[in-house]
Design a protein around this motif. Sequence first.
Motif, mmCIF file in Angstrom:
data_model
loop_
_atom_site.group_PDB
_atom_site.id
_atom_site.type_symbol
_atom_site.label_atom_id
_atom_site.label_comp_id
_atom_site.label_asym_id
_atom_site.label_seq_id
_atom_site.Cartn_x
_atom_site.Cartn_y
_atom_site.Cartn_z
ATOM 1 N N ALA A 1 0.829 -1.211 0.000
ATOM 2 C CA ALA A 1 0.000 0.000 0.000
ATOM 3 C C ALA A 1 0.862 1.259 0.000
ATOM 4 C CB ALA A 1 -0.934 -0.007 1.207
ATOM 5 N N MET A 2 1.912 1.265 0.824
ATOM 6 C CA MET A 2 2.781 2.442 0.894
ATOM 7 C C MET A 2 3.454 2.738 -0.442
ATOM 8 S SD MET A 2 4.629 2.469 4.640
ATOM 9 C CE MET A 2 5.335 0.839 4.495
ATOM 10 N N VAL A 3 3.859 1.681 -1.140
ATOM 11 C CA VAL A 3 4.532 1.873 -2.426
ATOM 12 C C VAL A 3 3.544 2.296 -3.502
ATOM 13 C CG1 VAL A 3 5.857 0.766 -4.266
ATOM 14 C CG2 VAL A 3 6.385 0.258 -1.881
ATOM 15 N N LEU A 4 2.457 1.541 -3.656
ATOM 16 C CA LEU A 4 1.534 1.774 -4.767
ATOM 17 C C LEU A 4 0.746 3.074 -4.627
ATOM 18 C CD1 LEU A 4 0.131 -1.833 -5.393
ATOM 19 C CD2 LEU A 4 1.838 -0.589 -6.729
ATOM 20 N N LEU A 5 0.344 3.415 -3.410
ATOM 21 C CA LEU A 5 -0.432 4.645 -3.214
ATOM 22 C C LEU A 5 0.427 5.899 -3.379
ATOM 23 C CD1 LEU A 5 -2.716 3.564 -0.218
ATOM 24 C CD2 LEU A 5 -3.391 3.906 -2.606
ATOM 25 N N GLY A 6 1.749 5.709 -3.462
ATOM 26 C CA GLY A 6 2.644 6.839 -3.695
ATOM 27 C C GLY A 6 2.735 7.246 -5.149
ATOM 28 N N GLY A 7 2.059 6.487 -6.041
ATOM 29 C CA GLY A 7 2.045 6.839 -7.463
ATOM 30 C C GLY A 7 3.253 6.313 -8.213
ATOM 31 N N VAL A 8 3.314 6.647 -9.519
ATOM 32 C CA VAL A 8 4.352 6.088 -10.383
ATOM 33 C C VAL A 8 5.756 6.513 -9.965
ATOM 34 C CG1 VAL A 8 2.854 5.809 -12.389
ATOM 35 C CG2 VAL A 8 4.053 7.971 -12.053
ATOM 36 N N LYS A 9 5.887 7.698 -9.380
ATOM 37 C CA LYS A 9 7.212 8.157 -8.949
ATOM 38 C C LYS A 9 7.777 7.225 -7.878
ATOM 39 C CE LYS A 9 8.028 12.353 -10.865
ATOM 40 N NZ LYS A 9 9.287 12.746 -11.505
ATOM 41 N N ARG A 10 6.943 6.902 -6.876
ATOM 42 C CA ARG A 10 7.417 6.046 -5.797
ATOM 43 C C ARG A 10 7.629 4.622 -6.285
ATOM 44 N NH1 ARG A 10 4.032 6.261 -0.424
ATOM 45 N NH2 ARG A 10 4.755 8.425 -0.595
ATOM 46 N N ILE A 11 6.750 4.143 -7.148
ATOM 47 C CA ILE A 11 6.907 2.801 -7.703
ATOM 48 C C ILE A 11 8.240 2.690 -8.431
ATOM 49 C CG2 ILE A 11 6.017 1.161 -9.410
ATOM 50 C CD1 ILE A 11 3.209 2.235 -8.776
ATOM 51 N N GLY A 12 8.527 3.689 -9.278
ATOM 52 C CA GLY A 12 9.786 3.698 -10.018
ATOM 53 C C GLY A 12 10.989 3.778 -9.110
ATOM 54 N N SER A 13 10.887 4.579 -8.041
ATOM 55 C CA SER A 13 11.995 4.742 -7.107
ATOM 56 C C SER A 13 12.301 3.442 -6.371
ATOM 57 C CB SER A 13 11.656 5.848 -6.099
ATOM 58 O OG SER A 13 12.687 6.003 -5.149
ATOM 59 N N VAL A 14 11.250 2.700 -5.996
ATOM 60 C CA VAL A 14 11.445 1.438 -5.274
ATOM 61 C C VAL A 14 11.992 0.358 -6.198
ATOM 62 C CG1 VAL A 14 10.244 -0.450 -4.095
ATOM 63 C CG2 VAL A 14 9.702 1.925 -3.519
ATOM 64 N N THR A 15 11.407 0.217 -7.377
ATOM 65 C CA THR A 15 11.809 -0.874 -8.265
ATOM 66 C C THR A 15 13.219 -0.697 -8.813
ATOM 67 O OG1 THR A 15 10.733 0.220 -10.166
ATOM 68 C CG2 THR A 15 9.453 -1.447 -8.958
ATOM 69 N N GLU A 16 13.666 0.550 -9.032
ATOM 70 C CA GLU A 16 15.016 0.734 -9.572
ATOM 71 C C GLU A 16 16.088 0.360 -8.556
ATOM 72 O OE1 GLU A 16 16.314 4.615 -10.680
ATOM 73 O OE2 GLU A 16 15.717 5.565 -8.793
ATOM 74 N N LYS A 17 15.701 0.260 -7.278
ATOM 75 C CA LYS A 17 16.643 -0.192 -6.248
ATOM 76 C C LYS A 17 16.466 -1.676 -5.967
ATOM 77 C CE LYS A 17 16.734 4.321 -3.939
ATOM 78 N NZ LYS A 17 15.841 4.996 -4.893
ATOM 79 N N LEU A 18 15.212 -2.135 -5.921
ATOM 80 C CA LEU A 18 14.931 -3.517 -5.554
ATOM 81 C C LEU A 18 15.330 -4.513 -6.643
ATOM 82 C CD1 LEU A 18 13.648 -5.639 -3.681
ATOM 83 C CD2 LEU A 18 11.428 -5.101 -4.734
#
Length: 466
Positions: A211-228
């Motif tokens: 929820a924390m990742v997805l509700l943050g929008g595409v910016k947060r999704i991109g920020s998490v996935t480029e590290k994970l």
Amino acid sequence: MLETITAVNQAVNSFIWGIPAMVCIIGVGLLLSVRTGFLQLRKFPYAIKTIIGRIFHKKDASDGAMTPFQAVCTALAATVGTGNIAGVAGAIAIGGPGAVFWMWCSALLGMCTKFSEVTLAVHFRERNKNGELVGGPMYYIKNGLGSRWQFLAVLYSLFGVLTVFGTGNATQVNTIVTAIDSALLAYGSSLNSILPTVNLVVGVVVAMMVAMVLLGGVKRIGSVTEKLVPFMALFYIVLALGVVVLNYRRFPAVLASIVGGAFDPRAFTGGAIGSIFLSMQKGVSRGIFSNEAGLGTGSIAHACADTRKPVKQGMFGIFEVFADTIVICTLTAMVILCSGVPVGYGSAAGAELTISGFTATYGGWSSIFTAVALCSFAFSTIIGWGLYGSRCIEFLFHTDKVVGPFLVVYSFVSILGATVDLGLLWSIADTFNGLMSIPNLLALLLLSGTVAKLTKEFFAGEGAGK
């Protein structure tokens, strides 16, 4: 009644994920390869150069968008999942080592299919009312094929929404709790009594994180996935390569079994498997299931990329299939075959076979590291599919107001996936996942000329860097 539903779903599922689907996916991939002059082979060095350039070229994306590298990481997050571990193991157990060879063959065509999906998604994308870039099969059907084909876009989005809860979330969480439970039980069966509580806690934690990742929008999704994604991919690759290196004496025989088993399975499975057709079917179907070439889902993430060059972003699609199938799936196969663990040809197998390959080489302690890899793969898939589902439901309802509630419900499904056995529901979700390929493949077929035209123009002009 339940038995009837199960029987009907199994029949539909066998058809959707069976020979007709494979013929269509391979046929479209071959057509696109011919029309682009087998771009995936000719321009593979360019694709790798593009990827490397984007990794080290840091820049901020515009509002409502991701950087091109974040887009490919998000697509890889959804693609690199439990299918790379459990799916490959199942393909080898049922189809023999030769299934890996046919997996490679399907990936070569899948590279061009995914290139085409990404190129079309970026070319025909839109901006929604919030200014976010949105695209994918439903948008290149809508904007590329005209009003007569709108029903295909609606069907694709509907199947997508129905798929994400099972394929994209619950089954992934189930893999997480299974991996954690296995790691705990390795330290003693006395821990068995606390597993239900552990599973509930894991489900709640995963739901909150999603929820924390997805509700943050595409910016947060991109920020998490480029590290994970780079972390989990490198972690698994190093772990798997270690198995190959430590068992290097078996490597030549393993390669021989993969190539020879593709055409004579009986010779390498002790007679348990004697059908070339079965080896081909399992290799191709599991390759498709893993890299999703033909389903169109990955293009939804790529459509968010802050780029003006559809073909250049399409090169990421080529790399995506290469990384998922040629690299990670192959390494999983090597872990199983090089470690020398009993495969049990002809019987069902899953992630436990891959885990056995690691523990046979490193010892029981490696189950912890394998659990970490499985958890990372599964969590990244949940994030990627959450984005796909939100785009599909936004397209269906023509408003982004439904996205927030959808993502909340999607996140809470993680708790169910960790604690409840909903067997038939997930089987039905798998069927809907396959149904997504039908409108997408038809669109790719009808828009193959557009792909060829965009590709020719790009490499003939300034886009190629001339």
